[in-house]
Structure formats: structure tokens, C-alpha cells
Design a protein around this motif. Structure first.
Motif, PDB file in Angstrom:
ATOM      1  N   ASN A  88       1.022  -1.070   0.147  1.00  0.00           N
ATOM      2  CA  ASN A  88       0.037   0.036  -0.064  1.00  0.00           C
ATOM      3  C   ASN A  88       0.800   1.431   0.063  1.00  0.00           C
ATOM      4  O   ASN A  88       0.639   2.354  -0.622  1.00  0.00           O
ATOM      5  CB  ASN A  88      -0.910   0.114   1.200  1.00  0.00           C
ATOM      6  N   THR A  89       1.897   1.222   0.703  1.00  0.00           N
ATOM      7  CA  THR A  89       2.933   2.352   0.764  1.00  0.00           C
ATOM      8  C   THR A  89       3.561   2.556  -0.455  1.00  0.00           C
ATOM      9  O   THR A  89       3.623   3.802  -1.133  1.00  0.00           O
ATOM     10  CB  THR A  89       3.967   2.251   2.034  1.00  0.00           C
ATOM     11  N   ARG A  98       3.750  12.539  -2.310  1.00  0.00           N
ATOM     12  CA  ARG A  98       5.260  12.876  -1.384  1.00  0.00           C
ATOM     13  C   ARG A  98       5.240  12.704  -0.059  1.00  0.00           C
ATOM     14  O   ARG A  98       5.999  12.615   0.638  1.00  0.00           O
ATOM     15  CB  ARG A  98       5.629  14.440  -1.883  1.00  0.00           C
ATOM     16  N   ASP A  99       3.954  12.708   0.468  1.00  0.00           N
ATOM     17  CA  ASP A  99       3.639  12.616   2.162  1.00  0.00           C
ATOM     18  C   ASP A  99       3.234  11.118   2.282  1.00  0.00           C
ATOM     19  O   ASP A  99       2.656  10.809   3.272  1.00  0.00           O
ATOM     20  CB  ASP A  99       2.406  13.423   2.537  1.00  0.00           C
ATOM     21  N   VAL A 100       4.106  10.091   1.674  1.00  0.00           N
ATOM     22  CA  VAL A 100       3.856   8.717   1.935  1.00  0.00           C
ATOM     23  C   VAL A 100       4.052   8.400   3.402  1.00  0.00           C
ATOM     24  O   VAL A 100       3.291   7.732   4.056  1.00  0.00           O
ATOM     25  CB  VAL A 100       4.779   7.739   1.118  1.00  0.00           C
ATOM     26  N   LEU A 101       5.151   8.819   4.080  1.00  0.00           N
ATOM     27  CA  LEU A 101       5.418   8.631   5.563  1.00  0.00           C
ATOM     28  C   LEU A 101       4.377   9.322   6.276  1.00  0.00           C
ATOM     29  O   LEU A 101       3.836   8.587   7.463  1.00  0.00           O
ATOM     30  CB  LEU A 101       6.929   8.932   5.879  1.00  0.00           C
ATOM     31  N   ILE A 103       1.295   9.795   5.732  1.00  0.00           N
ATOM     32  CA  ILE A 103       0.054   8.868   5.524  1.00  0.00           C
ATOM     33  C   ILE A 103       0.152   7.472   6.137  1.00  0.00           C
ATOM     34  O   ILE A 103      -0.765   6.989   6.775  1.00  0.00           O
ATOM     35  CB  ILE A 103      -0.223   8.503   3.909  1.00  0.00           C
ATOM     36  N   TYR A 104       1.447   6.989   6.065  1.00  0.00           N
ATOM     37  CA  TYR A 104       1.710   5.542   6.676  1.00  0.00           C
ATOM     38  C   TYR A 104       1.509   5.837   8.249  1.00  0.00           C
ATOM     39  O   TYR A 104       0.672   5.124   8.902  1.00  0.00           O
ATOM     40  CB  TYR A 104       2.971   5.244   6.463  1.00  0.00           C
TER      41      TYR A 104
END
Length: 122
Positions: A88-89, A98-101, A103-104
Motif C-alpha cells: 500500500n505504501t 510525496r507525503d507517504v510517510l 500517510i503511513y
């Protein structure tokens, strides 16, 4: 019958004599009855311990395969959840976010809150 001579403290003898008088039986009969009762109770406790141990062993033998299976399923579920999290990540990152971390981390917090909730169905 076998003959047995026993020395008793005076208070025990007095209690025994009083009990014999109340029951309208001789001291010897009272002693024999009390000894028989005590031995029977002790044997019952010993038997109970043996039965309890046997039941525990049997339950352990019956439940062990189920426990092992549940442990394997829990391990498999944890591996699958970790894989899904990674995928998913990765997909979110591949979509250009760009804000994956961030969101995680937010998803982890929400998951933890969800797990702390009381199950209304239970």
C-alpha cells in the motif's frame, strides 16, 4: 483389629471425651470414626490431585494441535498484514504522493485506535 497406644495432649483428650459424650459412644469408637474419616478425606484429596493432573494432561494433548494451528495462522496473518502495508505504501508513493510517510504514520495511529475499541458484538 490392631491395638494402638497413643499419647494425646490434655486439651485434645478433653475435646475427644466431650465429643464422645455428645455422640453417646465410647472414646475408642469416636477415635476410630474420626481416623477413618480423616483417612478417607486424605485419600479423596490425593485422588482428586491425580484426576486433576490426568485431566490437565488430556486437555493439553487435545488443545496443543489447535494452539499450534492458531499460532501459525497468527504468524501468517502478521506476515500478510506487513506485506499489505508495504505494498500500500509503495502504491501510494508510485501514484506520486510525496507525503507517504505521513500517510503511513496516520494509518498506524488509526489502526491502533481501532484495535483499542471495545467490540460491540461481543
Amino acid at each position: 483389629m490392631k491395638r494402638l497406644t497413643v499419647r494425646l495432649p490434655e486439651d485434645v483428650y478433653n475435646a475427644l471425651a466431650s465429643l464422645s459424650i455428645r455422640r453417646k459412644e465410647s472414646i475408642a469408637v469416636t477415635i476410630r470414626r474420626l481416623l477413618s474419616q480423616a483417612i478417607s478425606e486424605e485419600a479423596a484429596v490425593d485422588g482428586k490431585d491425580v484426576i486433576t493432573d490426568a485431566v490437565r494432561r488430556a486437555m493439553r494433548d487435545v488443545l496443543k494441535p489447535t494452539e499450534d494451528r492458531l499460532a501459525k495462522l497468527a504468524s501468517k496473518a502478521a506476515r500478510m498484514a506487513a506485506t499489505a502495508t508495504y505494498l500500500n505504501t509503495q502504491v501510494i508513493g508510485d501514484l506520486g504522493r510525496r507525503d507517504v510517510l505521513q500517510i503511513y504514520n496516520e494509518a498506524r495511529k488509526r489502526a491502533a485506535a481501532y484495535l483499542r475499541e471495545q467490540d460491540d458484538e461481543a
